[in-house]
Design an enzyme around this catalytic site. Structure first.
Site, short mmCIF file in Angstrom:
data_model
loop_
_atom_site.label_atom_id
_atom_site.label_comp_id
_atom_site.label_asym_id
_atom_site.label_seq_id
_atom_site.Cartn_x
_atom_site.Cartn_y
_atom_site.Cartn_z
CB SER A 128 9.80 28.26 56.59
OG SER A 128 10.85 28.56 57.48
CE1 TYR A 132 10.98 32.34 52.30
CE2 TYR A 132 11.81 32.03 54.55
CZ TYR A 132 11.39 31.50 53.33
OH TYR A 132 11.36 30.15 53.16
CE LYS A 185 8.10 29.97 52.32
NZ LYS A 185 7.72 29.32 51.07
N GLY A 226 18.40 38.82 65.02
CA GLY A 226 17.24 37.98 64.77
C GLY A 226 17.48 36.49 64.94
P1 NAD Z 1 15.02 27.92 45.18
O1 NAD Z 1 15.13 29.39 45.00
O2 NAD Z 1 16.17 27.07 44.81
O3 NAD Z 1 13.72 27.38 44.40
C1 NAD Z 1 12.59 28.19 44.18
C2 NAD Z 1 12.24 28.09 42.69
O4 NAD Z 1 11.08 28.90 42.43
C3 NAD Z 1 13.36 28.59 41.78
O5 NAD Z 1 13.60 27.61 40.79
C4 NAD Z 1 12.80 29.88 41.17
O6 NAD Z 1 13.27 30.07 39.84
C5 NAD Z 1 11.31 29.61 41.23
N1 NAD Z 1 10.46 30.82 41.31
C6 NAD Z 1 10.62 31.89 42.12
N2 NAD Z 1 9.62 32.78 41.91
C7 NAD Z 1 8.82 32.24 40.97
C8 NAD Z 1 7.63 32.66 40.33
N3 NAD Z 1 7.06 33.86 40.63
N4 NAD Z 1 7.05 31.87 39.40
C9 NAD Z 1 7.62 30.68 39.09
N5 NAD Z 1 8.75 30.22 39.64
C10 NAD Z 1 9.34 30.99 40.58
O7 NAD Z 1 14.61 27.67 46.70
P2 NAD Z 1 14.55 26.32 47.54
O8 NAD Z 1 15.60 26.40 48.58
O9 NAD Z 1 14.48 25.16 46.65
O10 NAD Z 1 13.16 26.54 48.27
C11 NAD Z 1 11.95 26.03 47.76
C12 NAD Z 1 10.80 26.45 48.66
O11 NAD Z 1 11.07 26.01 49.99
C13 NAD Z 1 10.62 27.97 48.75
O12 NAD Z 1 9.24 28.26 48.81
C14 NAD Z 1 11.28 28.32 50.06
O13 NAD Z 1 10.74 29.48 50.64
C15 NAD Z 1 10.95 27.09 50.90
N6 NAD Z 1 11.90 26.88 52.00
C16 NAD Z 1 13.24 26.80 51.75
C17 NAD Z 1 14.14 26.65 52.78
C18 NAD Z 1 15.62 26.58 52.53
O14 NAD Z 1 16.39 26.75 53.47
N7 NAD Z 1 16.08 26.32 51.32
C19 NAD Z 1 13.67 26.55 54.11
C20 NAD Z 1 12.29 26.63 54.35
C21 NAD Z 1 11.42 26.80 53.27
#
Ligand code: NAD
Ligand code: UDP
Length: 338
Positions: free
Chosen positions: A125, A150, A154, A295
């Site tokens: 991120s 969070y 990362k 923040g």
């Molecule tokens: P999301 O919550 O929709 O997807 C994450 C998935 O991981 C979910 O399906 C959840 O069930 C699964 N999960 C969580 N913990 C788990 C575990 N211990 N074992 C197995 N599965 C697990 O989130 P997203 O928005 O699709 O984000 C995906 C990735 O991108 C994440 O790592 C998030 O931190 C990163 N990210 C997201 C954003 C955003 O704004 N959406 C921005 C920057 C980074």
């Protein structure tokens, strides 16, 4: 064509990435504990692509579950989305965040090493840049401690992966630093489905539009920006998903650990989101201005030239597309996948 393990593949960004991987001819194995997603998303991914994927329900913190996946499938590369992502919640239950995100990533890396799979694309991120530089952010800017747990996970995972790649030249790792993902697949079949009250701007806007929330609160309108509201770099989730396909291809050919910003490089204000959403979709978003949110930085956007030069990736969707597609998904699925 490669066989790709997608952790967290049932989630928002993961499900869109599965569509792009399948459309590009890759084989997909999704590993997800469904803690923040629904299997329905994967059914729709298969319907949209007319291709099948393998789904394994499991937790990345569980080494034996992961080992089994690598034994059962000859995996070429891993795209690692699984983890927890709510900034506010990470302040209340930090250890749970460290466990899912940091311990989970360590378990995954260990399982990969055991199975001799060394190609990894990690969902990082832009939060890893912290507060000390200014926009547009470039990948070689110094990283600094994010102001929430969070973001801290990362940063730790990025540093861990860099050290692993320094110690063992077989690793090939992409750190994709996302800016603000929004939008949904054009079909409206898959999209963002947050549990409870959304923390992020776009799902809040669409839930107001669909009548699930009364009004949007804009946090602060006295920032030193063009209209006083914060500016962010919004990126269409399908463009973001495609960046993963480009990154996997790049990493299967090269070794080392490399970071890429994934954004458009265009600062868009919160007020501009509200007004453009209303114009594009013909829906009114009742809004009030409230205090700044602790923040928040005034402006946060990418210099995304490295991804274009090195991965050959460039965003294709406009702000209007992002807002029309977010609305199309929400309208067709007023209660998400439920
Ligand atoms: P999301 O919550 O929709 O997807 C994450 C998935 O991981 C979910 O399906 C959840 O069930 C699964 N999960 C969580 N913990 C788990 C575990 N211990 N074992 C197995 N599965 C697990 O989130 P997203 O928005 O699709 O984000 C995906 C990735 O991108 C994440 O790592 C998030 O931190 C990163 N990210 C997201 C954003 C955003 O704004 N959406 C921005 C920057 C980074
Ligand atoms: N925001 C807002 N109202 C909301 C949610 C968010 O005004 O209900 C603003 C927030 O202050 C920030 C921008 O929208 O300036 C993007 O916030 P989000 O939480 O979506 O992403 P962030 O950039 O914080 O990761």
């Amino acid at each position: 064509m490669a066989k790709i393990l997608v952790t967290g593949g049932a989630g928002y960004i993961g499900s869109h990435t599965c569509v792009e991987l399948l459309n590009a001819g890759h084989e997909v194995i999704v590993f997800d504990n469904l803690s923040n997603s629904s299997e329905e998303a994967l059914r729709r991914v298969q319907k949209l692509t007319n291709k099948s994927l393998v789904f394994v329900q499991g937790d990345i913190r569980n080494q034996s579950e992961l080992d089994l996946v690598f034994q059962d499938h000859k995996i070429d590369a891993v795209i690692h989305f699984a983890g927890l992502k709510a900034v506010g919640e990470s302040q209340q239950i930090p250890l749970t965040y460290f466990d899912h995100n940091i311990t989970g990533s360590i378990q995954l890396i260990k399982a990969m090493e055991k199975a001799s799979v060394f190609t990894l694309v990690f969902s990082s991120s832009a939060t890893v840049y912290g507060e000390h530089s200014s926009s547009p952010y470039k990948e070689d800017f110094p990283l600094s401690m994010p102001n929430n747990n969070y973001g801290y996970t990362k940063l730790v995972i990025e540093q861990m992966l860099e050290k692993a790649a320094q110690a063992d030249v077989r690793w090939s790792i992409a750190l994709l630093r996302y800016f603000n993902p929004v939008g949904a697949h054009k079909s409206g079949e898959i999209g963002e489905d947050p549990q409870g009250t959304p923390n992020n701007l776009m799902p809040y806007v669409t839930q107001v539009a669909v009548g699930r929330r009364e009004k949007l609160s804009i946090f602060g309108h006295d920032y030193p920006t063009k209209d006083g509201t914060c500016e962010r770099d919004f990126i269409h989730v399908v463009d973001l998903a495609k960046a993963h396909v480009f990154a996997v291809i790049n990493r299967l050919k090269q070794t080392g650990c490399r970071a890429w910003n994934i954004g458009t490089g265009m600062p868009i204000s919160v007020l501009q989101i509200k007004e453009t959403f209303e114009k594009v979709n013909g829906v009114e978003i009742p809004t009030i201005f409230v205090e700044r949110r602790a923040g928040d930085l005034a402006a946060f956007y990418a210099d995304a030239t490295r991804a274009e030069q090195e991965l050959g990736w460039k965003p294709q969707y406009s702000l209007e597309d992002m807002l029309a597609d977010s609305w199309n998904w929400q309208k067709q699925n007023p209660n998400g996948y439920n």
